[in-house]
Write a protein that holds these residues in place. Structure first.
Motif, PDB file in Angstrom:
ATOM      1  N   ARG A  77       0.840  -1.201   0.000  1.00 59.91           N
ATOM      2  CA  ARG A  77       0.000   0.000   0.000  1.00 59.91           C
ATOM      3  C   ARG A  77       0.881   1.259   0.000  1.00 59.91           C
ATOM      4  O   ARG A  77       0.593   2.230  -0.703  1.00 59.91           O
ATOM      5  CB  ARG A  77      -0.922  -0.013   1.223  1.00 59.91           C
ATOM      6  N   LEU A  78       1.955   1.249   0.774  1.00 61.96           N
ATOM      7  CA  LEU A  78       2.875   2.382   0.811  1.00 61.96           C
ATOM      8  C   LEU A  78       3.522   2.599  -0.554  1.00 61.96           C
ATOM      9  O   LEU A  78       3.619   3.733  -1.037  1.00 61.96           O
ATOM     10  CB  LEU A  78       3.942   2.146   1.873  1.00 61.96           C
ATOM     11  N   ASN A  79       3.953   1.522  -1.192  1.00 55.82           N
ATOM     12  CA  ASN A  79       4.577   1.634  -2.515  1.00 55.82           C
ATOM     13  C   ASN A  79       3.601   2.174  -3.545  1.00 55.82           C
ATOM     14  O   ASN A  79       3.980   2.960  -4.425  1.00 55.82           O
ATOM     15  CB  ASN A  79       5.119   0.277  -2.959  1.00 55.82           C
ATOM     16  N   LEU A  80       2.338   1.775  -3.425  1.00 52.52           N
ATOM     17  CA  LEU A  80       1.314   2.271  -4.343  1.00 52.52           C
ATOM     18  C   LEU A  80       1.072   3.758  -4.126  1.00 52.52           C
ATOM     19  O   LEU A  80       0.948   4.532  -5.079  1.00 52.52           O
ATOM     20  CB  LEU A  80       0.019   1.475  -4.149  1.00 52.52           C
ATOM     21  N   ARG A  81       1.016   4.178  -2.866  1.00 53.27           N
ATOM     22  CA  ARG A  81       0.839   5.598  -2.564  1.00 53.27           C
ATOM     23  C   ARG A  81       1.989   6.425  -3.130  1.00 53.27           C
ATOM     24  O   ARG A  81       1.784   7.496  -3.699  1.00 53.27           O
ATOM     25  CB  ARG A  81       0.761   5.827  -1.045  1.00 53.27           C
ATOM     26  N   ARG A  82       3.198   5.939  -2.959  1.00 52.12           N
ATOM     27  CA  ARG A  82       4.371   6.712  -3.370  1.00 52.12           C
ATOM     28  C   ARG A  82       4.574   6.716  -4.884  1.00 52.12           C
ATOM     29  O   ARG A  82       5.075   7.700  -5.428  1.00 52.12           O
ATOM     30  CB  ARG A  82       5.620   6.156  -2.694  1.00 52.12           C
ATOM     31  N   GLY A  83       4.180   5.640  -5.534  1.00 50.42           N
ATOM     32  CA  GLY A  83       4.494   5.508  -6.951  1.00 50.42           C
ATOM     33  C   GLY A  83       3.374   5.807  -7.917  1.00 50.42           C
ATOM     34  O   GLY A  83       3.630   6.102  -9.096  1.00 50.42           O
ATOM     35  N   LYS A  84       2.115   5.748  -7.451  1.00 57.95           N
ATOM     36  CA  LYS A  84       0.986   5.834  -8.387  1.00 57.95           C
ATOM     37  C   LYS A  84      -0.032   6.916  -8.057  1.00 57.95           C
ATOM     38  O   LYS A  84      -0.907   7.205  -8.872  1.00 57.95           O
ATOM     39  CB  LYS A  84       0.254   4.485  -8.441  1.00 57.95           C
ATOM     40  N   ILE A 104       9.042  20.166  -4.860  1.00 59.92           N
ATOM     41  CA  ILE A 104       8.553  19.430  -6.030  1.00 59.92           C
ATOM     42  C   ILE A 104       9.310  18.120  -6.203  1.00 59.92           C
ATOM     43  O   ILE A 104       8.732  17.092  -6.575  1.00 59.92           O
ATOM     44  CB  ILE A 104       8.668  20.305  -7.288  1.00 59.92           C
ATOM     45  N   GLU A 105      10.607  18.136  -5.906  1.00 56.33           N
ATOM     46  CA  GLU A 105      11.434  16.940  -6.085  1.00 56.33           C
ATOM     47  C   GLU A 105      11.152  15.864  -5.041  1.00 56.33           C
ATOM     48  O   GLU A 105      11.433  14.673  -5.263  1.00 56.33           O
ATOM     49  CB  GLU A 105      12.909  17.324  -6.020  1.00 56.33           C
ATOM     50  N   LEU A 106      10.546  16.236  -3.925  1.00 54.03           N
ATOM     51  CA  LEU A 106      10.441  15.337  -2.785  1.00 54.03           C
ATOM     52  C   LEU A 106       9.886  13.954  -3.126  1.00 54.03           C
ATOM     53  O   LEU A 106      10.486  12.939  -2.743  1.00 54.03           O
ATOM     54  CB  LEU A 106       9.601  15.997  -1.683  1.00 54.03           C
ATOM     55  N   PRO A 107       8.746  13.817  -3.830  1.00 51.04           N
ATOM     56  CA  PRO A 107       8.246  12.457  -4.097  1.00 51.04           C
ATOM     57  C   PRO A 107       9.175  11.631  -4.983  1.00 51.04           C
ATOM     58  O   PRO A 107       9.131  10.387  -4.944  1.00 51.04           O
ATOM     59  CB  PRO A 107       6.895  12.704  -4.789  1.00 51.04           C
ATOM     60  N   LEU A 108      10.017  12.287  -5.760  1.00 52.02           N
ATOM     61  CA  LEU A 108      10.942  11.558  -6.625  1.00 52.02           C
ATOM     62  C   LEU A 108      12.041  10.868  -5.831  1.00 52.02           C
ATOM     63  O   LEU A 108      12.645   9.901  -6.304  1.00 52.02           O
ATOM     64  CB  LEU A 108      11.573  12.510  -7.646  1.00 52.02           C
ATOM     65  N   LEU A 109      12.288  11.353  -4.607  1.00 51.02           N
ATOM     66  CA  LEU A 109      13.338  10.761  -3.781  1.00 51.02           C
ATOM     67  C   LEU A 109      12.968   9.360  -3.317  1.00 51.02           C
ATOM     68  O   LEU A 109      13.843   8.579  -2.933  1.00 51.02           O
ATOM     69  CB  LEU A 109      13.630  11.659  -2.570  1.00 51.02           C
ATOM     70  N   TYR A 110      11.666   9.040  -3.315  1.00 54.53           N
ATOM     71  CA  TYR A 110      11.214   7.713  -2.901  1.00 54.53           C
ATOM     72  C   TYR A 110      11.267   6.698  -4.042  1.00 54.53           C
ATOM     73  O   TYR A 110      11.028   5.511  -3.825  1.00 54.53           O
ATOM     74  CB  TYR A 110       9.791   7.788  -2.360  1.00 54.53           C
ATOM     75  N   LEU A 111      11.546   7.172  -5.249  1.00 55.15           N
ATOM     76  CA  LEU A 111      11.573   6.302  -6.419  1.00 55.15           C
ATOM     77  C   LEU A 111      13.020   5.999  -6.801  1.00 55.15           C
ATOM     78  O   LEU A 111      13.949   6.718  -6.444  1.00 55.15           O
ATOM     79  CB  LEU A 111      10.831   6.971  -7.591  1.00 55.15           C
ATOM     80  N   ASN A 112      13.190   4.953  -7.552  1.00 58.13           N
ATOM     81  CA  ASN A 112      14.533   4.518  -7.943  1.00 58.13           C
ATOM     82  C   ASN A 112      14.970   5.294  -9.188  1.00 58.13           C
ATOM     83  O   ASN A 112      15.047   4.760 -10.294  1.00 58.13           O
ATOM     84  CB  ASN A 112      14.539   3.011  -8.220  1.00 58.13           C
ATOM     85  N   LEU A 113      15.275   6.576  -8.982  1.00 59.74           N
ATOM     86  CA  LEU A 113      15.634   7.459 -10.083  1.00 59.74           C
ATOM     87  C   LEU A 113      17.004   8.060  -9.842  1.00 59.74           C
ATOM     88  O   LEU A 113      17.392   8.341  -8.697  1.00 59.74           O
ATOM     89  CB  LEU A 113      14.600   8.589 -10.217  1.00 59.74           C
ATOM     90  N   SER A 114      17.718   8.303 -10.919  1.00 62.92           N
ATOM     91  CA  SER A 114      19.022   8.969 -10.796  1.00 62.92           C
ATOM     92  C   SER A 114      18.820  10.461 -10.544  1.00 62.92           C
ATOM     93  O   SER A 114      17.729  11.007 -10.762  1.00 62.92           O
ATOM     94  CB  SER A 114      19.825   8.782 -12.082  1.00 62.92           C
ATOM     95  N   PHE A 158       5.817  13.091 -10.791  1.00 61.41           N
ATOM     96  CA  PHE A 158       6.243  11.724 -11.107  1.00 61.41           C
ATOM     97  C   PHE A 158       5.251  11.004 -12.020  1.00 61.41           C
ATOM     98  O   PHE A 158       5.325   9.796 -12.208  1.00 61.41           O
ATOM     99  CB  PHE A 158       6.480  10.920  -9.828  1.00 61.41           C
ATOM    100  N   LYS A 159       4.317  11.795 -12.602  1.00 61.25           N
ATOM    101  CA  LYS A 159       3.325  11.286 -13.542  1.00 61.25           C
ATOM    102  C   LYS A 159       2.539  10.104 -12.950  1.00 61.25           C
ATOM    103  O   LYS A 159       2.543   8.996 -13.491  1.00 61.25           O
ATOM    104  CB  LYS A 159       3.977  10.898 -14.868  1.00 61.25           C
ATOM    105  N   PRO A 160       1.864  10.350 -11.840  1.00 60.09           N
ATOM    106  CA  PRO A 160       1.066   9.284 -11.215  1.00 60.09           C
ATOM    107  C   PRO A 160      -0.119   8.909 -12.079  1.00 60.09           C
ATOM    108  O   PRO A 160      -0.498   9.645 -13.004  1.00 60.09           O
ATOM    109  CB  PRO A 160       0.606   9.950  -9.911  1.00 60.09           C
ATOM    110  N   LEU A 161      -0.732   7.786 -11.764  1.00 63.62           N
ATOM    111  CA  LEU A 161      -1.962   7.405 -12.452  1.00 63.62           C
ATOM    112  C   LEU A 161      -3.143   8.221 -11.952  1.00 63.62           C
ATOM    113  O   LEU A 161      -4.106   8.450 -12.691  1.00 63.62           O
ATOM    114  CB  LEU A 161      -2.245   5.912 -12.244  1.00 63.62           C
ATOM    115  N   LEU A 162      -3.070   8.655 -10.684  1.00 65.19           N
ATOM    116  CA  LEU A 162      -4.210   9.287 -10.028  1.00 65.19           C
ATOM    117  C   LEU A 162      -3.727  10.439  -9.155  1.00 65.19           C
ATOM    118  O   LEU A 162      -2.725  10.312  -8.456  1.00 65.19           O
ATOM    119  CB  LEU A 162      -4.929   8.248  -9.154  1.00 65.19           C
TER     120      LEU A 162
END
Length: 231
Positions: A77-84, A104-114, A158-162
């Motif tokens: 559920r946490l991964n879905l919240r952070r990624g989608k 603005i960058e903050l949610p990107l820090l939780y993703l596996n991005l360079s 991060f271009k979420p679905l929702l």
């Protein structure tokens, strides 16, 4: 995209149990802009928290992209919240010690991005929301409109679905609120599903479809006329 089936939710204290949602059935498709409307106490906040994976119903089911959320672990559920899912709140919820760019960058820090990927995505958001000139400002230096625009940029970077928004214009005047609602329409046009929870008739009329809640029930559902949609 997101579907609810017979959702029931009550809140309890030592003396009384208060129903918040009673057999709520809602269907929201990919790329829709939907307003969940109703007065205070209608169940909007309970539904927002359940759809946003911040709470669970007492009974009933919630499906997100055909996944039944009740079967997910807390980690999933946490991964879905952070990624989608992106979130926008009435109070803006920006971090005072971070600049516009850093917020603005903050949610990107939780993703596996360079770092390069993050930088490119933030620059795109700054351009899209016309925030480049205040990129190094802190929240206390911003107007309410600039703060909420930054919040929306953060929710969609991060271009979420929702994207879910809880009373997103509640702390703005009507002119600034109208600007924010037009920005929701713009991100919806880019393929993101948008659901706002509001007691504002003016805000609800900017959506493509209105679902009306009253005392925990869905009481009406209507599609807006095309002429009501922002261009």
């Amino acid at each position: 995209m997101i579907h609810t089936r017979n959702l029931v939710k009550s809140y309890r204290n030592k003396l009384v149990e208060t129903p918040a949602l009673i057999n709520v059935n809602i269907d929201i498709g990919d790329g829709e802009f939907v307003a969940i409307a109703g007065p205070s106490g209608s169940g909007k906040s309970a539904l927002f928290n359940i759809m946003g994976l911040m709470d669970r119903p007492d009974s009933g089911e919630v499906y997100f992209n055909d996944i039944e959320l009740g079967s997910l672990s807390e980690k999933d559920r946490l991964n879905l919240r952070r990624g989608k899912i992106g979130y926008v709140f009435r109070e803006f919820n920006l971090i005072d010690e971070m600049t516009v760019r850093e917020n603005i960058e903050l949610p990107l820090l939780y993703l596996n991005l360079s770092r390069k990927q993050r930088s490119l995505m933030v620059e795109e958001a700054l351009l899209q929301f016309k925030l480049g000139h205040i990129r190094n400002y802190y929240p206390q230096q911003l107007t309410g409109l600039e703060q909420q625009t930054t919040s929306l940029a953060r929710a969609s970077v991060f271009k979420p679905l929702l994207v879910l928004a809880d009373e997103p214009t509640g702390d703005l005047n009507s002119t600034d609120g109208s600007v924010i609602m037009d920005l929701f329409s713009e991100i919806c046009e880019r393929g993101i599903t948008v659901v706002i929870f509001t007691n504002s008739v003016q805000d609800a009329q900017k959506a493509q479809r209105i679902i009306q809640l009253h005392d925990g029930h869905v009481v009406t559902e209507s599609a807006q006329m095309i002429s009501n949609r922002p261009v």
